[in-house]
Write an enzyme that holds these catalytic residues in place. Structure first.
Site, PDB file in Angstrom:
ATOM      1  N   HIS A 144     -18.957  -2.950 -31.154  1.00 42.69           N
ATOM      2  CA  HIS A 144     -17.786  -3.295 -30.361  1.00 42.69           C
ATOM      3  C   HIS A 144     -16.522  -3.285 -31.219  1.00 42.69           C
ATOM      4  O   HIS A 144     -15.410  -3.326 -30.689  1.00 42.69           O
ATOM      5  CB  HIS A 144     -17.982  -4.687 -29.755  1.00 42.69           C
ATOM      6  CG  HIS A 144     -17.375  -4.841 -28.405  1.00 42.69           C
ATOM      7  ND1 HIS A 144     -16.283  -4.107 -27.981  1.00 42.69           N
ATOM      8  CD2 HIS A 144     -17.690  -5.661 -27.363  1.00 42.69           C
ATOM      9  CE1 HIS A 144     -15.958  -4.471 -26.750  1.00 42.69           C
ATOM     10  NE2 HIS A 144     -16.796  -5.404 -26.356  1.00 42.69           N
ATOM     11  N   ASP A 204     -25.259  15.002 -18.238  1.00 42.66           N
ATOM     12  CA  ASP A 204     -26.299  16.030 -18.210  1.00 42.66           C
ATOM     13  C   ASP A 204     -26.304  16.770 -19.550  1.00 42.66           C
ATOM     14  O   ASP A 204     -25.338  17.442 -19.909  1.00 42.66           O
ATOM     15  CB  ASP A 204     -26.028  17.002 -17.065  1.00 42.66           C
ATOM     16  CG  ASP A 204     -27.157  17.996 -16.855  1.00 42.66           C
ATOM     17  OD1 ASP A 204     -28.036  18.101 -17.727  1.00 42.66           O
ATOM     18  OD2 ASP A 204     -27.143  18.675 -15.808  1.00 42.66           O
TER      19      ASP A 204
END
Length: 459
Positions: free
Chosen positions: A169, A389
């Site tokens: 983070h 994808d």
């Protein structure tokens, strides 16, 4: 499936680690770019990891042979490793190491790409998603070492696969994860147009600064065990909930507002019942994406989200519409009073003020032995998490598991069929027993149903 006892049954799953490959950028980082300054907002972020796991079905059902599955997995893994190396040349800080709170040394030391396999099928994962099972996919503390970014590629016995991304983070928020995956998938599939990141804007807008005298203000640790449950809010039920609340206000509440308010209300009710308290005092932390409020491009790398909080201090049963009203007011106050100040002096004053307020809240809560009930929330709603994808189809499901965030955490994401919301709620066990039986909650949500995303029995 929806019985509470079913939830407590942990499916046995073991990931066998096959290989850990160190992937470095395909091109060396130029010497003048090897010292990377993070933004002020990154600087004050904890160095914990954001995790996301994406599950891909085996679309080649003509061959169910294990050797064929493994060969296909190995070929995909090589493709991913090669494209990852190219992607890291654009996201070169990710392959570096933290030097201090404000600096990353972009030394091209690389990231871990972990290959794993399991005898479990994807169908078994999706039939009854179990938090303890899903905890297996993010890298362990031992695997993380000092890496800023790690990837795990997992083979299921049915030939399906999973890709897990784990990134600190300290340099990334959800938008950054999305930008990274957009670039990685574009390179993997040979797309002529590769979206590139912007690595300079965050620190230019929010220059890192020395922040003296700031303590961690951590919450006291507790011996209480906590657990996570998954709930599905169908689009029709969310609309019913919105209409119920909308009738009392002039504004139209959002999906996230009504679902988050309902979860908060029911969790608070369970907490009050367990503690025996007659009054409720609670804070809900949410994160605001500053990109959309400050006209910052979506491809800007870094943590450009900032938390704001909403407080309720009422009798034990707080009205749902009042909670939504306060949530909306909290958003508007943040936009009107804080966002403009973020534009001034890199937001330094508002950051310091907010940090002091948060530390004071945690300190006061610790001194009062946890009388203030604090909840944290995170939403991946509206993010295209099911669109990535790599050349063998889009994922059928995604989940984000944060092992070290503790209790009282609410995580939301869109359902695949559109309009609905999937919620992972983490509470201490005694409170979860009451929460998951709350009739108001169960009128709008279904407790951990078998996912409807399974298109074939061979997953």
């Amino acid at each position: 499936m929806n019985d509470a006892s079913t939830q407590n049954k942990t499916m046995e799953i073991k990931l066998e680690k096959l290989n850990t490959i160190l992937i470095k950028p395909s091109k060396p980082t130029p010497s003048h770019l090897q010292t990377f300054k993070v933004s002020l907002l990154d600087q004050v972020c904890p160095n914990n990891h954001i995790n996301g796991t994406f599950f891909y079905p085996n679309n080649n059902n003509n061959n169910n042979n294990h050797n064929h599955h493994f060969s296909d997995f190995s070929n995909k893994s090589k493709i991913l490793q090669n494209s990852l190396s190219q992607t890291l040349s654009h996201f070169y800080p990710f392959a570096g190491r933290l030097h201090d709170d404000t600096t990353i040394h972009c030394n091209d030391n690389g990231v871990f790409f972990i290959e794993s396999q399991t005898t479990t099928t994807l169908s078994e994962i999706l039939t009854n998603p179990n938090f303890k099972t899903l905890e297996c996919f993010p890298p362990t503390t031992e695997e993380k070492q000092n890496m800023l970014l790690l990837l795990r590629f997992t083979l299921f016995s049915c030939g399906s696969t999973a890709i897990t991304i784990s990134i600190t983070h300290r340099i990334a928020d959800t938008n950054t994860v999305i930008s990274f995956l957009n670039t990685w998938t574009a390179i993997t599939t040979g797309n002529e147009i590769v979206p590139l990141p912007d690595l300079t804007v965050a620190a230019a807008l929010f220059p890192p600064r020395e922040i003296p005298g700031m303590s961690s203000g951590s919450v006291k640790t507790s011996d209480a065990k906590f657990t996570t449950r998954r709930f599905i809010f169908k689009a029709s039920k969310i609309e019913e909930l919105k209409i119920k609340i909308k009738n009392k206000f002039e504004f139209h509440p959002s999906r996230v507002e009504v679902v988050l308010a309902l979860i908060w209300k029911c969790a608070l009710s369970a907490s009050t019942a367990v503690s025996g308290s007659k009054t409720t005092s609670s804070i809900l932390f949410q994160a605001m994406n500053l990109r959309t409020r400050m006209n910052i491009p979506e491809n800007v790398v870094g943590t450009l989200a900032w938390p704001f909080w909403v407080t309720v201090e009422e009798e034990s049963h707080v009205a749902l519409d009042e909670m939504v009203k306060r949530m909306r007011k909290g958003v508007m106050d943040f936009i009107e009073n804080k966002v403009e100040r973020f534009k001034e002096e890199g937001g330094f004053k508002v950051v310091v003020e907010n940090l002091k307020e948060r530390v004071e809240i945690l300190k006061r809560n610790n001194e009062n032995e946890g009388s203030l009930v604090i909840y944290n929330s995170s939403s991946w709603c509206k993010f295209p998490v099911l669109e990535f994808d790599f050349g063998w189809g889009k994922p059928v499901w995604c989940c984000s598991v944060h092992i070290n965030l503790g209790s009282n955490f609410i995580y939301l994401m869109d359902t695949k069929n559109g309009g609905g919301i999937e919620a992972f709620v983490t509470l201490v066990e005694d409170e979860m027993k009451l929460f998951q039986q709350n009739q108001e909650l169960l009128h709008y949500a279904v407790l951990n149903p078998t996912t409807t995303l399974i298109s074939t029995s061979k997953l």
